[in-house]
Design an enzyme around this catalytic site. Sequence first.
Site, PDB file in Angstrom:
ATOM      1  N   CYS A   2       0.851  -1.183   0.000  1.00  0.00           N
ATOM      2  CA  CYS A   2       0.000   0.000   0.000  1.00  0.00           C
ATOM      3  C   CYS A   2       0.893   1.240   0.000  1.00  0.00           C
ATOM      4  CB  CYS A   2      -0.935   0.092   1.206  1.00  0.00           C
ATOM      5  SG  CYS A   2      -1.998  -1.321   1.402  1.00  0.00           S
ATOM      6  N   ARG A  27       3.226   0.151  -5.366  1.00  0.00           N
ATOM      7  CA  ARG A  27       3.077  -0.491  -4.058  1.00  0.00           C
ATOM      8  C   ARG A  27       1.742  -1.221  -3.904  1.00  0.00           C
ATOM      9  NH1 ARG A  27       6.782   1.538  -0.501  1.00  0.00           N
ATOM     10  NH2 ARG A  27       5.552   0.731   1.218  1.00  0.00           N
ATOM     11  N   TRP A  75      -2.982  -2.451  -1.620  1.00  0.00           N
ATOM     12  CA  TRP A  75      -2.712  -3.846  -1.993  1.00  0.00           C
ATOM     13  C   TRP A  75      -3.402  -4.668  -0.918  1.00  0.00           C
ATOM     14  CZ3 TRP A  75      -0.134  -8.098   0.174  1.00  0.00           C
ATOM     15  CH2 TRP A  75       0.126  -9.143  -0.721  1.00  0.00           C
ATOM     16  N   ASN A 100      -0.672   1.819   6.027  1.00  0.00           N
ATOM     17  CA  ASN A 100       0.109   0.826   5.294  1.00  0.00           C
ATOM     18  C   ASN A 100       0.692  -0.117   6.326  1.00  0.00           C
ATOM     19  OD1 ASN A 100       1.933  -0.575   3.650  1.00  0.00           O
ATOM     20  ND2 ASN A 100       3.486   1.019   3.855  1.00  0.00           N
ATOM     21  N   GLY A 101       0.502  -1.428   6.131  1.00  0.00           N
ATOM     22  CA  GLY A 101       1.026  -2.409   7.092  1.00  0.00           C
ATOM     23  C   GLY A 101      -0.076  -3.351   7.515  1.00  0.00           C
ATOM     24  N   GLU A 483      15.173 -17.512 -12.180  1.00  0.00           N
ATOM     25  CA  GLU A 483      14.809 -16.107 -12.405  1.00  0.00           C
ATOM     26  C   GLU A 483      13.986 -15.973 -13.692  1.00  0.00           C
ATOM     27  OE1 GLU A 483      14.625 -13.575 -10.705  1.00  0.00           O
ATOM     28  OE2 GLU A 483      14.646 -11.891 -12.085  1.00  0.00           O
ATOM     29  N   LYS A 487      10.169 -14.565 -13.848  1.00  0.00           N
ATOM     30  CA  LYS A 487       9.762 -13.442 -14.714  1.00  0.00           C
ATOM     31  C   LYS A 487       8.553 -13.845 -15.559  1.00  0.00           C
ATOM     32  CE  LYS A 487      11.372 -10.829 -13.174  1.00  0.00           C
ATOM     33  NZ  LYS A 487      12.389 -10.723 -12.185  1.00  0.00           N
ATOM     34  N   GLU A 490       5.350 -14.244 -13.420  1.00  0.00           N
ATOM     35  CA  GLU A 490       4.962 -12.981 -12.797  1.00  0.00           C
ATOM     36  C   GLU A 490       4.200 -12.048 -13.747  1.00  0.00           C
ATOM     37  OE1 GLU A 490       8.510 -10.923 -11.619  1.00  0.00           O
ATOM     38  OE2 GLU A 490       7.496  -9.875  -9.995  1.00  0.00           O
ATOM     39  N   HIS A 506      14.169 -37.372 -12.452  1.00  0.00           N
ATOM     40  CA  HIS A 506      13.690 -37.773 -11.126  1.00  0.00           C
ATOM     41  C   HIS A 506      12.248 -37.330 -10.893  1.00  0.00           C
ATOM     42  CE1 HIS A 506      17.650 -39.204 -10.103  1.00  0.00           C
ATOM     43  NE2 HIS A 506      18.154 -38.055 -10.523  1.00  0.00           N
ATOM     44  N   LYS A 605       5.203  -3.867  -5.955  1.00  0.00           N
ATOM     45  CA  LYS A 605       6.656  -3.775  -6.085  1.00  0.00           C
ATOM     46  C   LYS A 605       7.361  -3.980  -4.758  1.00  0.00           C
ATOM     47  CE  LYS A 605      10.440  -2.719  -8.311  1.00  0.00           C
ATOM     48  NZ  LYS A 605      10.945  -3.795  -9.177  1.00  0.00           N
TER      49      LYS A 605
END
Length: 610
Positions: A2, A27, A75, A100-101, A483, A487, A490, A506, A605
Amino acid sequence: MCGIVGAVAQRDVSPVLLEGLKRLEYRGYDSAGLAVMSHDKELQRLRVQGKVNELFKEHQKSPLNGTTGIAHTRWATHGKPNVKNAHPHICHDKVALVHNGIIENHEELRKEQMASGFEFNSETDTEVVVNAIYEALESRLDLLHAVFNTTKKLQGAYALGVINNTDPGRLIAVKKGSPLVIGVGIGEYFIASDVFALLPVTQKFIFLEDGDIADITRDKLTIYDSELSIVERSIKLTELNADMADKAGYRHYMLKEIFSQPNAIEKSLEHRIKDGKIITSEFGQNADSIFSRVKSVKIAACGTSYHAGLIAAYWMEEIAHISCHVEIASEYRYRKSVVIDDTLFVSISQSGETADTLAALHLAKESNFLSTLAICNVAESSLTRDSELVFLTHAGPEIGVASTKAFTTQLVALFLMVIAIAKHNGLSKEYEKMMIKQVKSLSGRVSQLLHHKDEIEIMAKDFADKHHALFLGRGSFLPVAMEGALKLKEISYIHAEAYAAGELKHGPLALVDDDMPIVAVAPNNNLLEKLKSNLQEVKARGGKLYLFADKESDVESTEGVYIINLNVDYDFMAPILHTIPLQLLAYYVAVIKGADIDQPRNLAKSVTVE
Ligand code: M6R
């Protein structure tokens, strides 16, 4: 997560709040809202579900005017992303709050408040806070003391901005565990989750410390600590400027950031190397003496930063001959672990505000580590403030949620760290020179790789209708594959997994069919022949292979095998180089799918909550 913004000024604050929210949208972007005190002391509020643009539209239809206000982009954690859960929350038209939190004891507080007659309008953890402040105001406390008393009841992490209509020109801001800065203007003050939000209105900032409460009016700022004693916090001038946030003609921030990597890498190396040697003091005044004692290294980070740590561990053991363990910060913080004497704790983070990484650092500080080093992209962040040694990556602001230039510059920083430590463990001057040469060649080589963009764009078409993909790598290229998979999932929402190529047989080989694209990172190293055998196993089962190969990898496109020859020579920089085409692949797949690349669904982010 947020983002919060607030302002007390002589001018109308709505444009400042809206522009601030736009800049904080990385955010969170589930819903947005603002509350502004009208000239006749009424709290006016606008809230929308969705992005800040929706709020702009609503505001155009029914503008709010006033000189004191707060705003929020959300968020969602507690409660769905809808209008009633959007901030600001208001209690009895008297007090408005943005948060925020996470308030961990919100359920307990909610029960108490319901028992004393409060009705709830949202499912959020935040509403209990605004109710508690209202209750305190009703018992004749002023806004500062009402907020202070309320914070004593709260458990968890929070940054708050609070206004009320008995003190129309006053804003109270609190920071505990979530980021909050104060912007100092001329005859006006602002608050925000980061400096970026306020760059159009000021370059001067005060970074609040945990527990601080700021009492703000247009012409006066008083900061109190957690005991309500007045404290001095210095004003800092930022080098960032408002223009850094534009797309510079690129279609998305992510593409701009991919293409700015050569420059970001150069910036990360600037002033860090002299006469072919690393300037160790760039890690901090005591770095040389600390590095001389390092017997092992523990790295903790999240997401992409964790992948950077994994690659660094290969370098650390191969170049410095020092044992190195890498942990996912959210796991490490809750695990009982053993700290070997003379272990250096390294945290890696783009934002420096990731809650799990910060918690891992705080745990490390209470443990028996030799020292703590932060590799971070944000100079004035919680991570850099709380670490003994700091190395800034200087990548410039990264806006796209998918991390790209932060990753490659973290790797540059980690490579320099490995060399600086290795020097105390027998690394010869010649070897150091050779490695410095490699890292100095990196920026030019990354530029060359970006020329493969058209080829990769064509390749991306094969992925757009797929639901799953496998990424394979071996050694230090396994984290590169991880990575690449991160990407892709995401930003294109294609399920992607990375495997050590030798692990295929395996289990995951069972998944392989002609509907499962397999991306392999095939550098020309000692594992290449082994990797080729693994790839044969895939081909034999009808799997379609997409290979990123080095100059002399000696692999050719055949039926079902699509090769992109990156034409690079193999050396220690190879993991960084091989990351670039995977970033481009994810980007172009997402473009074809029409996904929201810079703000993918459900993500933000900066992950400032657990
Ligand atoms: O700011 P940080 O580097 O601490 O962030 C860690 C992760 O949240 C971040 O890398 C995330 O995985 C990225 N969105 C990946 O692209």
